[in-house]
Scaffold this motif. Structure first.
Motif, short mmCIF file in Angstrom:
data_model
loop_
_atom_site.label_atom_id
_atom_site.label_comp_id
_atom_site.label_asym_id
_atom_site.label_seq_id
_atom_site.Cartn_x
_atom_site.Cartn_y
_atom_site.Cartn_z
N GLY A 188 -16.19 -14.42 -18.01
CA GLY A 188 -14.76 -14.52 -18.53
C GLY A 188 -14.30 -13.15 -19.29
N TRP A 189 -15.11 -12.29 -19.20
CA TRP A 189 -15.01 -10.86 -19.73
C TRP A 189 -14.12 -9.94 -19.13
CZ3 TRP A 189 -20.73 -10.32 -20.62
CH2 TRP A 189 -21.37 -11.15 -21.42
N LEU A 190 -13.66 -10.45 -17.84
CA LEU A 190 -12.96 -9.26 -16.99
C LEU A 190 -11.97 -10.28 -16.13
CD1 LEU A 190 -13.02 -6.49 -16.22
CD2 LEU A 190 -14.51 -6.75 -14.38
N ASN A 199 -2.95 -2.89 -18.36
CA ASN A 199 -2.42 -3.13 -20.04
C ASN A 199 -3.43 -3.72 -20.83
OD1 ASN A 199 -2.10 -5.44 -18.38
ND2 ASN A 199 -0.45 -6.21 -19.73
N LEU A 200 -4.50 -4.04 -20.47
CA LEU A 200 -5.44 -4.87 -20.99
C LEU A 200 -6.53 -3.64 -21.51
CD1 LEU A 200 -6.01 -8.10 -19.53
CD2 LEU A 200 -4.73 -7.69 -21.40
N PRO A 201 -7.43 -4.09 -22.66
CA PRO A 201 -8.54 -3.23 -22.53
C PRO A 201 -9.40 -3.06 -21.49
CG PRO A 201 -8.33 -4.57 -24.69
CD PRO A 201 -7.37 -5.14 -23.34
N ALA A 202 -10.12 -1.87 -21.38
CA ALA A 202 -11.18 -1.83 -20.33
C ALA A 202 -12.49 -1.80 -21.07
CB ALA A 202 -10.95 -0.24 -19.76
N MET A 203 -13.40 -2.43 -20.16
CA MET A 203 -14.93 -2.33 -20.61
C MET A 203 -15.86 -1.16 -19.93
SD MET A 203 -17.15 -4.43 -21.88
CE MET A 203 -16.59 -6.14 -21.39
N HIS A 204 -16.55 -0.60 -20.43
CA HIS A 204 -17.28 0.66 -20.30
C HIS A 204 -18.64 0.47 -20.08
CE1 HIS A 204 -13.64 3.55 -20.53
NE2 HIS A 204 -13.19 2.58 -21.25
N SER A 210 -27.07 -10.53 -21.59
CA SER A 210 -27.46 -11.08 -22.77
C SER A 210 -27.15 -10.35 -24.14
CB SER A 210 -29.16 -10.89 -22.73
OG SER A 210 -29.47 -11.68 -21.58
N SER A 211 -27.05 -8.95 -24.41
CA SER A 211 -26.45 -8.21 -25.31
C SER A 211 -24.89 -8.65 -25.69
CB SER A 211 -26.61 -6.75 -25.10
OG SER A 211 -27.95 -6.53 -25.06
N LEU A 212 -24.21 -8.68 -24.75
CA LEU A 212 -22.86 -9.13 -25.09
C LEU A 212 -22.66 -10.59 -25.65
CD1 LEU A 212 -20.98 -7.06 -22.19
CD2 LEU A 212 -21.02 -6.56 -24.62
N VAL A 214 -15.90 -11.09 -27.36
CA VAL A 214 -15.95 -9.88 -26.37
C VAL A 214 -14.56 -10.01 -25.97
CG1 VAL A 214 -16.78 -9.08 -24.43
CG2 VAL A 214 -18.40 -10.09 -25.82
N PRO A 215 -13.77 -9.09 -26.03
CA PRO A 215 -12.26 -9.10 -25.56
C PRO A 215 -12.14 -9.36 -24.07
CG PRO A 215 -12.94 -6.74 -26.33
CD PRO A 215 -14.11 -7.75 -26.63
N SER A 216 -11.20 -9.95 -23.52
CA SER A 216 -10.95 -9.93 -22.40
C SER A 216 -10.53 -8.73 -21.85
CB SER A 216 -9.89 -11.00 -22.00
OG SER A 216 -9.51 -10.99 -20.49
N CYS A 217 -10.79 -8.07 -20.68
CA CYS A 217 -10.50 -6.69 -20.17
C CYS A 217 -10.27 -6.77 -18.96
CB CYS A 217 -11.92 -5.91 -20.30
SG CYS A 217 -12.60 -5.43 -21.93
#
Length: 358
Positions: free
Chosen positions: A137-139, A146-151, A91-93, A99-102
């Motif tokens: 679709g965020w991951l 080579n993509l950003p990582a979600m933490h 919900s927060s995201l 929200v970038p694709s990670c």
């Protein structure tokens, strides 16, 4: 609010906050640190909305001293119903504009006693959270480094920070920790400090060129041989300097030349070595000057050493010592990279690697 979250060894929050403040100021990115003592992390709040993203993209974590991991905070999530921790995060995201694709997901916790209690929760929730993020679709379906990582960093069972790290600047390890297995043949656990330094602070090319079989090294303050062990295991010849006793099985290799002498007065037996290592318990400025002296006299091509830290003003102490080394090398027109890290296997010390251009 624009902010980044950085992990550190518990008790080093002030030092990490001061470091990020200094690094941000150098980049023209201004803000202030927020933290609780012994929490194992620092949230640094920037005054401008875009500054957190700029800082993370321009500041690799391995080019900091005290940070283990670094990411831009997207959401600070309070969880009211512990039976559903993923829902509030989603919900927060969802409320965010973008929200970038990670390509990776890290579910993490601080390196504290309280944090260790969260380890089971993080492990349990990682798989369903990964599935939920992919559904949004965020991951990516397959991991892509080579993509950003979600933490998702849990500070308690009912609170977490969610954010993204840069693919080129993050630590590849969960919780930013490189865990190594203690080699049973090593005479002391200090061996892990040098092993971690060789693995993380040198490139593959540097490690292959410097730690090659047959190359010579000096270990100041060697006994009982934890650091010498790392060099001998790479088939290097080591002049081990200390007044204490070296482990018998290291001496039996035929690769160790034991010298019961004062490390501050010692000179290499053949005029020059490839690598100087030092883990002596001494004032940091004195050790830094000794290392700079060896480099400037061309007694060694490269150096890896530890600086023992005081209880207060640790960042300032390290900064002053390293600036002295840089000034001495510059005066002699010696080109070298200097990397300083508070490694996981370090305690109240930092490790410095000074590597000349190959």
């Amino acid at each position: 609010m624009s902010s980044v979250l950085a992990y550190c060894r518990p008790g080093y929050e002030v030092d990490l906050g001061n470091e990020i403040l200094a690094l941000g100021t150098e980049k023209g990115l201004y803000g202030y640190p927020q933290f609780k003592a012994n929490s194992g992390f620092v949230q640094f709040v920037f005054h401008q909305d875009a500054d957190a993203s700029s800082f993370v993209k321009s500041q690799p974590v391995d080019q900091t001293i005290f940070a283990r991991q670094l990411f831009e905070v997207l959401a600070d999530v309070d969880i009211e119903d512990k039976s559903d921790r993923i829902g509030p995060i989603i919900s927060s995201l969802t409320e965010l504009a973008d929200v970038p694709s990670c390509g990776l997901l890290f579910v993490e916790h601080a390196d504290t006693e309280a944090g260790k209690e969260l380890a089971k929760l993080c492990k349990k929730i990682a798989v369903p959270m990964r599935q939920a993020f992919r559904k949004q679709g965020w991951l990516t379906k397959a991991e892509q480094t080579n993509l950003p990582a979600m933490h998702v960093f849990f500070t308690d069972t009912d609170r977490c920070f969610v954010g993204v790290s840069d693919s080129k600047g993050r630590s590849p390890f969960a919780n930013g920790i490189c865990r190594l297995k203690f080699p049973s043949q090593s005479p002391s656990r200090s061996t892990l400090k040098l092993e971690e330094a060789l693995l993380l602070m040198l490139t593959d090319e540097q490690r292959e060129a410097i730690c090659r079989p047959g190359a010579r090294a000096v270990d100041l303050g060697a006994c009982p041989g934890g650091w010498t062990y790392q060099l001998v295991s790479r088939e290097m010849h080591v002049e081990a300097v200390d007044n204490g006793k070296m482990a018998d099985h290291l001496m039996a290799t035929g690769l160790v030349d034991y010298r019961p002498e004062d490390g501050f007065r010692y000179k290499p037996q053949f005029g020059q070595v490839e690598l100087l290592v030092c883990d002596m318990i001494e004032k940091p400025d004195r050790v830094a000057d000794l290392m700079a002296s060896w480099l400037c006299k061309r007694w060694t091509n490269h150096a890896i050493f530890n600086l023992k830290l005081p209880m207060k003003r640790r960042y300032e102490t390290v900064y002053t010592a390293i600036q002295s080394v840089k000034a001495q090398l510059a005066e002699q027109k010696i080109r070298a990279t200097i990397n300083v890290r508070h490694l996981y296997h370090d305690r109240d010390e930092v490790t410095v690697a000074v590597i000349r251009a190959l």
